[in-house]
Design an enzyme around this catalytic site. Sequence first.
Site, PDB file in Angstrom:
ATOM      1  N   ASP A   1      15.606  47.751 -41.850  1.00  0.00           N
ATOM      2  CA  ASP A   1      15.760  46.518 -41.071  1.00  0.00           C
ATOM      3  C   ASP A   1      16.463  46.792 -39.740  1.00  0.00           C
ATOM      4  O   ASP A   1      17.194  47.773 -39.594  1.00  0.00           O
ATOM      5  CB  ASP A   1      16.583  45.524 -41.906  1.00  0.00           C
ATOM      6  CG  ASP A   1      16.500  44.113 -41.356  1.00  0.00           C
ATOM      7  OD1 ASP A   1      15.612  43.843 -40.524  1.00  0.00           O
ATOM      8  OD2 ASP A   1      17.330  43.289 -41.757  1.00  0.00           O
TER       9      ASP A   1
ATOM     10  N   ARG B   1      10.470  44.627 -28.683  1.00  0.00           N
ATOM     11  CA  ARG B   1      10.667  44.832 -30.135  1.00  0.00           C
ATOM     12  C   ARG B   1       9.853  46.020 -30.656  1.00  0.00           C
ATOM     13  O   ARG B   1      10.287  46.756 -31.531  1.00  0.00           O
ATOM     14  CB  ARG B   1      10.216  43.588 -30.908  1.00  0.00           C
ATOM     15  CG  ARG B   1      11.052  42.366 -30.737  1.00  0.00           C
ATOM     16  CD  ARG B   1      10.458  41.194 -31.533  1.00  0.00           C
ATOM     17  NE  ARG B   1      10.340  41.482 -32.951  1.00  0.00           N
ATOM     18  CZ  ARG B   1      11.351  41.445 -33.814  1.00  0.00           C
ATOM     19  NH1 ARG B   1      12.564  41.129 -33.389  1.00  0.00           N
ATOM     20  NH2 ARG B   1      11.174  41.721 -35.093  1.00  0.00           N
TER      21      ARG B   1
ATOM     22  N   THR C   1       4.931  40.819 -47.405  1.00  0.00           N
ATOM     23  CA  THR C   1       3.948  39.727 -47.416  1.00  0.00           C
ATOM     24  C   THR C   1       4.414  38.595 -46.484  1.00  0.00           C
ATOM     25  O   THR C   1       3.602  37.810 -46.017  1.00  0.00           O
ATOM     26  CB  THR C   1       3.732  39.181 -48.854  1.00  0.00           C
ATOM     27  OG1 THR C   1       5.015  39.013 -49.474  1.00  0.00           O
ATOM     28  CG2 THR C   1       2.918  40.122 -49.695  1.00  0.00           C
TER      29      THR C   1
ATOM     30  N   ASN D   1       5.852  39.200 -43.559  1.00  0.00           N
ATOM     31  CA  ASN D   1       5.728  39.660 -42.165  1.00  0.00           C
ATOM     32  C   ASN D   1       4.467  39.130 -41.460  1.00  0.00           C
ATOM     33  O   ASN D   1       4.356  39.214 -40.238  1.00  0.00           O
ATOM     34  CB  ASN D   1       5.768  41.202 -42.072  1.00  0.00           C
ATOM     35  CG  ASN D   1       7.143  41.790 -42.308  1.00  0.00           C
ATOM     36  OD1 ASN D   1       7.267  42.909 -42.793  1.00  0.00           O
ATOM     37  ND2 ASN D   1       8.190  41.053 -41.977  1.00  0.00           N
ATOM     38  N   TRP D   2       3.534  38.542 -42.233  1.00  0.00           N
ATOM     39  CA  TRP D   2       2.347  37.934 -41.605  1.00  0.00           C
ATOM     40  C   TRP D   2       2.734  36.742 -40.731  1.00  0.00           C
ATOM     41  O   TRP D   2       1.929  36.264 -39.941  1.00  0.00           O
ATOM     42  CB  TRP D   2       1.334  37.482 -42.663  1.00  0.00           C
ATOM     43  CG  TRP D   2       0.744  38.613 -43.452  1.00  0.00           C
ATOM     44  CD1 TRP D   2       0.993  38.906 -44.758  1.00  0.00           C
ATOM     45  CD2 TRP D   2      -0.177  39.620 -42.994  1.00  0.00           C
ATOM     46  NE1 TRP D   2       0.289  40.027 -45.144  1.00  0.00           N
ATOM     47  CE2 TRP D   2      -0.447  40.482 -44.078  1.00  0.00           C
ATOM     48  CE3 TRP D   2      -0.806  39.884 -41.768  1.00  0.00           C
ATOM     49  CZ2 TRP D   2      -1.295  41.579 -43.990  1.00  0.00           C
ATOM     50  CZ3 TRP D   2      -1.665  40.977 -41.675  1.00  0.00           C
ATOM     51  CH2 TRP D   2      -1.904  41.808 -42.777  1.00  0.00           C
TER      52      TRP D   2
ATOM     53  N   ARG E   1      20.746  41.182 -48.120  1.00  0.00           N
ATOM     54  CA  ARG E   1      19.737  40.435 -48.892  1.00  0.00           C
ATOM     55  C   ARG E   1      18.743  41.416 -49.490  1.00  0.00           C
ATOM     56  O   ARG E   1      18.591  42.534 -48.999  1.00  0.00           O
ATOM     57  CB  ARG E   1      18.921  39.522 -47.952  1.00  0.00           C
ATOM     58  CG  ARG E   1      19.624  38.354 -47.386  1.00  0.00           C
ATOM     59  CD  ARG E   1      18.599  37.446 -46.677  1.00  0.00           C
ATOM     60  NE  ARG E   1      18.113  38.030 -45.436  1.00  0.00           N
ATOM     61  CZ  ARG E   1      18.728  37.909 -44.263  1.00  0.00           C
ATOM     62  NH1 ARG E   1      19.864  37.260 -44.169  1.00  0.00           N
ATOM     63  NH2 ARG E   1      18.221  38.466 -43.175  1.00  0.00           N
ATOM     64  N   ILE E   2      18.005  40.943 -50.497  1.00  0.00           N
ATOM     65  CA  ILE E   2      16.961  41.782 -51.119  1.00  0.00           C
ATOM     66  C   ILE E   2      15.591  41.481 -50.493  1.00  0.00           C
ATOM     67  O   ILE E   2      14.691  42.320 -50.515  1.00  0.00           O
ATOM     68  CB  ILE E   2      16.902  41.556 -52.657  1.00  0.00           C
ATOM     69  CG1 ILE E   2      18.283  41.779 -53.300  1.00  0.00           C
ATOM     70  CG2 ILE E   2      15.865  42.443 -53.324  1.00  0.00           C
ATOM     71  CD1 ILE E   2      18.828  43.167 -53.204  1.00  0.00           C
TER      72      ILE E   2
HETATM   73  C1  FPP Z   1      12.260  45.226 -39.930  1.00  0.00           C
HETATM   74  O1  FPP Z   1      12.882  45.136 -38.673  1.00  0.00           O
HETATM   75  C2  FPP Z   1      11.228  46.241 -39.881  1.00  0.00           C
HETATM   76  C3  FPP Z   1       9.899  46.027 -40.054  1.00  0.00           C
HETATM   77  C4  FPP Z   1       9.317  44.702 -40.342  1.00  0.00           C
HETATM   78  C5  FPP Z   1       8.927  47.120 -39.923  1.00  0.00           C
HETATM   79  C6  FPP Z   1       9.400  48.407 -40.478  1.00  0.00           C
HETATM   80  C7  FPP Z   1       8.418  49.470 -40.200  1.00  0.00           C
HETATM   81  C8  FPP Z   1       8.749  50.702 -39.770  1.00  0.00           C
HETATM   82  C9  FPP Z   1      10.119  51.159 -39.548  1.00  0.00           C
HETATM   83  C10 FPP Z   1       7.688  51.709 -39.541  1.00  0.00           C
HETATM   84  C11 FPP Z   1       6.848  51.939 -40.736  1.00  0.00           C
HETATM   85  C12 FPP Z   1       6.046  53.145 -40.621  1.00  0.00           C
HETATM   86  C13 FPP Z   1       4.819  53.296 -41.117  1.00  0.00           C
HETATM   87  C14 FPP Z   1       4.188  54.599 -40.990  1.00  0.00           C
HETATM   88  C15 FPP Z   1       4.045  52.223 -41.741  1.00  0.00           C
HETATM   89  P1  FPP Z   1      12.787  43.768 -37.865  1.00  0.00           P
HETATM   90  O2  FPP Z   1      11.644  43.845 -36.948  1.00  0.00           O
HETATM   91  O3  FPP Z   1      12.784  42.634 -38.832  1.00  0.00           O
HETATM   92  O4  FPP Z   1      14.144  43.817 -37.061  1.00  0.00           O
HETATM   93  P2  FPP Z   1      15.027  42.576 -36.651  1.00  0.00           P
HETATM   94  O5  FPP Z   1      15.550  41.967 -37.940  1.00  0.00           O
HETATM   95  O6  FPP Z   1      16.103  43.215 -35.859  1.00  0.00           O
HETATM   96  O7  FPP Z   1      14.167  41.650 -35.851  1.00  0.00           O
END
Ligand code: FPP
Length: 231
Positions: free
Chosen positions: A12, A25, A58, A60-61, A184-185
């Site tokens: 995260d 981002r 799921t 993140n969509w 959180r989980i």
């Molecule tokens: C959460 O940070 C992160 C994600 C939703 C994406 C995580 C994915 C990667 C680190 C790369 C994965 C690699 C492969 C090869 C599939 P956030 O965007 O929610 O951060 P924020 O809470 O600060 O907004």
Amino acid sequence: MNKLKHVAIIMDGNGRWARAKGYPRTQGHLVGTDNVRNIAIAANDEGIEVLTVFAFSTENWKRSKDEIDYLMKLPFVFFDKFMKELMERNIKITMIGEMEDIPKDTAKIFNKAMEQTSKNTGMILNFAMNYGSRFEIVRAFNKFLDEYKNDNSLELTEDNFNNYLYTKDFPEVDLMIRTSGEQRISNFLLWQLAYSELIFVQEAWPEFTPESFKKCLDEFKKRDRRFGGVK
Ligand code: FPP
């Protein structure tokens, strides 16, 4: 000392890390992708059997189309850059989550990576991709019901429930780490984390170093794990 076979990570803080540096981002996700390689290598060197990383949930969509499109391109970046190294280090790629609902070309790149590394016998780097734990649990129950229709002597128990989960072939999750200070989980491995140790670190995922990772492993080893019993 506590045995450590399976570590799971909620990666995260990519967005906040990028914003704090004045980047878009997506830059956080890109640097975060490189960091999957760094932490996977550290975990492999530590003799961990399975490293599960939460790459796309799921939920993140709900993000913008641009961000989703970007996230779905990251597997191309990752395997393009690091496949050679993964092979040299004998790392095997696996996936949990609903493959059917991710873009075809993203699913294809994962399938190719899984096939290419299928004979590797070192650490398993397991990507949770389009993964949601509540869905996994309901799916498991429906899988059981399908079997039950043909054989109503079957019973669903705490022990055999595991066989219906995506993670059926993996050892229990010993340790779950979440970066970026959130505690959180977030619908990640709800069943599997029942007795896991949880560690929440302040660093955002792109700045979470192999040294910080090793500190988490050291802390885990010191924890008193009783699984509800008494020592
Ligand atoms: C959460 O940070 C992160 C994600 C939703 C994406 C995580 C994915 C990667 C680190 C790369 C994965 C690699 C492969 C090869 C599939 P956030 O965007 O929610 O951060 P924020 O809470 O600060 O907004």
